[in-house]
Design a protein around this motif. Structure first.
Motif, PDB file in Angstrom:
ATOM      1  N   VAL A 102     -11.220   5.982 -19.528  1.00 14.34           N
ATOM      2  CA  VAL A 102     -12.179   6.864 -18.841  1.00 14.34           C
ATOM      3  C   VAL A 102     -11.878   8.312 -19.314  1.00 14.34           C
ATOM      4  CG1 VAL A 102     -12.853   7.788 -16.440  1.00 14.34           C
ATOM      5  CG2 VAL A 102     -12.362   5.297 -16.985  1.00 14.34           C
ATOM      6  N   SER A 103     -10.859   8.652 -19.232  1.00  9.20           N
ATOM      7  CA  SER A 103     -10.476   9.987 -19.789  1.00  9.20           C
ATOM      8  C   SER A 103      -8.928  10.325 -19.964  1.00  9.20           C
ATOM      9  CB  SER A 103     -11.013  11.361 -18.543  1.00  9.20           C
ATOM     10  OG  SER A 103     -10.134  11.012 -17.599  1.00  9.20           O
ATOM     11  N   LYS A 136     -17.745   6.365  -9.901  1.00  5.77           N
ATOM     12  CA  LYS A 136     -18.451   7.428 -10.540  1.00  5.77           C
ATOM     13  C   LYS A 136     -18.092   7.511 -11.917  1.00  5.77           C
ATOM     14  CE  LYS A 136     -20.608  12.070 -10.298  1.00  5.77           C
ATOM     15  NZ  LYS A 136     -20.534  13.289  -9.582  1.00  5.77           N
ATOM     16  N   ASP A 137     -16.622   7.972 -12.121  1.00  8.17           N
ATOM     17  CA  ASP A 137     -16.240   8.162 -13.233  1.00  8.17           C
ATOM     18  C   ASP A 137     -16.132   6.973 -14.130  1.00  8.17           C
ATOM     19  OD1 ASP A 137     -15.566  10.588 -12.422  1.00  8.17           O
ATOM     20  OD2 ASP A 137     -13.253  10.386 -11.929  1.00  8.17           O
ATOM     21  N   PHE A 138     -16.206   5.938 -13.583  1.00  8.89           N
ATOM     22  CA  PHE A 138     -16.187   4.442 -14.412  1.00  8.89           C
ATOM     23  C   PHE A 138     -17.415   4.047 -14.802  1.00  8.89           C
ATOM     24  CE2 PHE A 138     -14.802   0.209 -15.278  1.00  8.89           C
ATOM     25  CZ  PHE A 138     -13.808   0.441 -16.207  1.00  8.89           C
ATOM     26  N   ARG A 139     -18.556   4.885 -14.250  1.00 10.60           N
ATOM     27  CA  ARG A 139     -19.887   4.451 -14.569  1.00 10.60           C
ATOM     28  C   ARG A 139     -20.246   3.124 -13.770  1.00 10.60           C
ATOM     29  NH1 ARG A 139     -20.851   7.356 -20.413  1.00 10.60           N
ATOM     30  NH2 ARG A 139     -20.215   9.510 -19.959  1.00 10.60           N
ATOM     31  N   VAL A 140     -20.005   2.897 -12.747  1.00 16.06           N
ATOM     32  CA  VAL A 140     -20.165   1.506 -12.335  1.00 16.06           C
ATOM     33  C   VAL A 140     -21.806   1.664 -12.028  1.00 16.06           C
ATOM     34  CG1 VAL A 140     -20.179   0.127 -10.419  1.00 16.06           C
ATOM     35  CG2 VAL A 140     -17.925   1.273 -11.366  1.00 16.06           C
ATOM     36  N   SER A 141     -22.310   0.773 -12.431  1.00 12.86           N
ATOM     37  CA  SER A 141     -24.049   0.856 -11.935  1.00 12.86           C
ATOM     38  C   SER A 141     -24.587   0.531 -10.798  1.00 12.86           C
ATOM     39  CB  SER A 141     -24.762  -0.097 -13.159  1.00 12.86           C
ATOM     40  OG  SER A 141     -24.359  -1.440 -13.019  1.00 12.86           O
ATOM     41  N   GLN A 174     -15.033   8.379  -6.420  1.00  6.58           N
ATOM     42  CA  GLN A 174     -14.764   9.332  -7.453  1.00  6.58           C
ATOM     43  C   GLN A 174     -14.723   8.224  -8.640  1.00  6.58           C
ATOM     44  OE1 GLN A 174     -15.793  12.686  -7.802  1.00  6.58           O
ATOM     45  NE2 GLN A 174     -15.559  12.014  -9.859  1.00  6.58           N
TER      46      GLN A 174
END
Length: 310
Positions: A241-242, A70-75, A67
């Motif tokens: 991130v948020s 995903k939240d960190f937008r790892v490519s 998660q």
């Protein structure tokens, strides 16, 4: 003897550039080894074991880890992997864009919750040769400091992801060879300034020692400054991130400070030498900190939260 020394000096002068490049390259390679092969080195060092077998990361923590990615937008999610580590907060090594990728160790206490602290209380922690009694006031305070909310866990993992993804290990590994090259520059400049290129051997030797000393000081100061920059940058990216991650970051450092204060009390004189009353770690020595002050890292995240609200 003098003849051999002169021959050696001539040889060094003749091949100083290749020798310098080889030395700097060797130091950089040595510093990068466990980041290039994290599975063979770093993971073996931090892997948690139980009854002679490596502990497998729980499904819960694997889910939290995925998660965070995903939240960190790892490519390239495949370039990151997690394992069960010992200790009380995540550790990481590796370079995501290299074949071996990056690996992050997540400790067992991250399995614990306020209602179920079994990930902590089922472990024996020895301090000054004695097992911590979780039923005592100090033991209860330590247990509470080791239990993190999901938000704090996500932040702790995210800061490791941020550090590795930004190339922190590469930058850190480059400091030593950079300063080693600086020693040669200092030596040449000092000899030029004082006109010692053709001077007595003893004077040139003294200048080389001085250059070495300046290089050592440069290494400690540069290493410390870079380490702090990487820490603050990782915190900023993780907290960015948020708001959930930012609040988790504040909690994470609050808990670390609380833990260190408790350990300072439990460890007696050794604890007083290691931890400040605030919960920060005392400097390793005059020129270098052990870690970026946790109080400063917490304040940095609080400042980010205030900026978002403004």
């Amino acid at each position: 003897m003098a003849s051999r020394f002169l021959k050696f000096s001539v040889l060094l002068q003749k091949y100083r550039a290749p020798l310098l490049i080889a030395s700097c390259g060797g130091v950089f390679a040595a510093n990068m080894f466990y980041h290039v092969f994290p599975g063979l080195s770093y993971r073996q060092l931090y892997q948690a074991w139980h009854k002679g077998e490596p502990v497998v990361l729980s499904e819960k923590l694997e889910s939290v880890f995925q998660q965070v990615l995903k939240d960190f937008r790892v490519s390239s999610v495949k370039n990151f992997s997690a394992f069960a580590s010992f200790g009380f907060h995540p550790v990481g090594a590796g370079v995501p864009w290299l074949p071996a990728g990056a690996q992050i160790g997540i400790p067992a206490n991250f399995n614990s919750t306020t209602d179920d602290p079994s990930g902590i209380t089922n472990r024996n922690i020895f301090i000054n040769g004695k097992t911590v009694d979780w039923r005592t006031e100090a033991g209860s305070a330590l247990k509470e400091a080791l239990v993190f909310s999901t938000e704090a866990q996500k932040f702790a993992i995210a800061r490791e992801v941020a550090r590795l993804q930004s190339g922190g290990p590469v930058l850190t590994a480059a400091v030593a060879p950079f300063c080693l090259g600086g020693v040669w520059v200092y030596s040449v400049v000092l000899k030029q300034v004082f006109g010692l290129h053709g001077g007595p051997v003893l004077m040139r030797f003294s200048v080389n020692i001085l250059a070495l000393g300046i290089g050592a000081v440069s290494y400690f100061l540069t290493s410390d400054a870079l380490s702090q920059w990487i820490d603050y940058s990782s915190d900023k990216h993780a907290a960015g991130v948020s708001r959930e991650y930012a609040r988790g970051g504040v909690e994470f450092y609050d808990k670390i400070l609380s833990r260190n204060k408790t350990l300072r009390s439990l460890m007696g004189q050794k604890g007083e030498e290691m931890y400040a009353p605030s919960g920060n770690l005392f400097p390793a020595h005059v020129l270098q900190l052990k870690h970026t002050p946790y109080t400063s890292r917490r304040e940095g995240i609080l400042a980010l939260i205030k900026e978002e609200k403004a």
